[in-house]
Design an enzyme around this catalytic site. Structure first.
Site, PDB file in Angstrom:
ATOM      1  N   LYS A  55      33.572  32.600  48.118  1.00  0.00           N
ATOM      2  CA  LYS A  55      33.424  33.167  46.767  1.00  0.00           C
ATOM      3  C   LYS A  55      32.737  34.523  46.805  1.00  0.00           C
ATOM      4  O   LYS A  55      32.992  35.380  45.942  1.00  0.00           O
ATOM      5  CB  LYS A  55      32.675  32.190  45.853  1.00  0.00           C
ATOM      6  N   THR A  81      29.824  34.012  40.182  1.00  0.00           N
ATOM      7  CA  THR A  81      29.619  35.155  41.073  1.00  0.00           C
ATOM      8  C   THR A  81      30.560  36.306  40.759  1.00  0.00           C
ATOM      9  O   THR A  81      30.201  37.477  40.895  1.00  0.00           O
ATOM     10  CB  THR A  81      29.780  34.713  42.535  1.00  0.00           C
TER      11      THR A  81
END
Length: 337
Positions: A191, A250
């Site tokens: 991620k 994120t």
């Protein structure tokens, strides 16, 4: 009262130290810099990393790792992934025989391709039943401010995961348990790379709308899941907190180091300049090549990771990277699944 050692006084280490302390644990943070330890002990604050956040009285800090580790039932590691091996070699003799080691780190070791729990096993010799990973959509500033958050604690030993769950469960932080260490670690590592891609597109000024951001997030999740499947992870993990949850947070938040780093690159800064501007470690920068090597070893196609890695290496410009992704040959959405 459970003794917890947190080896890192950075933003995420300090935030989780606060969570453990708020949950009733006796917490000692290891800080490299004396001024950071002094501020935590005497001002109940870490102004270097979490200015304005009041820390609990029961949380204390020391510059001595052996002192922090003495009697700790849980050893929480939150240092840059590429420094883990060296630091852990020095700390290992001071880790208790029955202590559970918890990784907060979201990266892949560059020269070995090992996940963080694998590095812990390799260096310490501790068995998998005493090594856990905590992962999820956890922006340090929001957690420290006691905004609602959740995470997954994954460990092959469910009783060890449950003990950790109890040790960090507060009214604002809700930990879940699981056993899929591989899936949780891959979700956290990849991620960061996808967030770099979102930042690159944003910084480049492509007029990145919600459609484009959702495109990068969902296709990023697809390539993460492909790699996870090849490495034996549970596919359902990537639909949960450590997968989609962490990825969305994120990629979407301006508090994200990796997205911020990508934005700096997109605006024309070099990697070195973006490192200085971001101020804290963006794990995706160092891990993207290692993730791509894992993909190659498992014969998994990861186009976003490939393009980001090329940008970081200086092999392709940011505008060319964006063009490369949009000009790929059309495929079935679920190819290689």
């Amino acid at each position: 009262m459970v003794r917890v050692a947190v080896l890192s006084a950075g933003s995420w280490g300090t935030a989780m130290a606060k969570v453990f302390a708020d949950a009733g644990s006796d917490v000692t943070v290891h800080a490299r810099r004396p001024e950071v330890a002094d501020a935590i002990n005497h001002q109940c604050e870490n102004p270097a990393y979490l200015p304005g956040v009041t820390l609990p009285d029961r949380l204390r800090a020391t510059t001595s790792a052996p002192e922090a580790l003495e009697g700790a039932a849980h050893v929480v590691l939150s240092i840059p992934a590429q420094t883990l091996r060296t630091n852990l070699a020095a700390w290992t003799p001071h880790i208790g025989a029955d202590a559970v080691v918890v990784s907060l780190m979201k990266g892949v070791e560059t020269h070995s391709g090992l996940r963080m729990t694998q590095v812990i096993h390799d260096v310490t010799g501790i068995g998998p039943e005493r090594v856990a990973i905590l992962s999820g959509p956890n922006l340090a500033r929001e957690v420290a401010a006691q905004q609602p958050a959740a995470a997954v604690i994954a460990c092959p030993d469910e009783s060890a995961a449950a003990a950790l769950q109890q040790a960090c469960h507060t009214h604002y932080f809700r930990p879940y348990t699981g056993t899929d260490v591989v899936g949780c670690e891959l979700g956290g590592a990849v991620k960061n790379v996808i967030a770099l891609a979102v930042g690159l597109a944003t910084g480049l000024g492509l007029g990145l709308g919600d459609n484009a951001r959702a495109l990068l997030i969902t296709r990023g999740l697809a390539e993460t899941a492909r790699l996870g499947a090849a490495m034996g992870a549970d596919p359902l993990t990537f639909a949960g907190l450590a997968g989609a949850g962490d990825l969305i947070a994120t990629c979407s938040s301006p508090l994200s180091r990796n997205r911020t780093f990508g934005e700096h690159l997109g605006r024309g800064l070099t990697v070195d300049e973006a490192t200085v501007a971001t101020k804290q470690t963006a794990e995706g920068v160092m891990s993207c090549r290692a993730v791509l090597d894992l993909a190659a070893a498992h014969r998994v196609e990861m186009p976003i990771t490939e393009v980001v890695s090329a940008v970081i290496a200086g092999a392709v410009s940011v505008p060319d990277a964006a063009a490369a992704l949009m000009s790929r040959t059309p495929k079935s959405e679920r190819y290689d699944v």
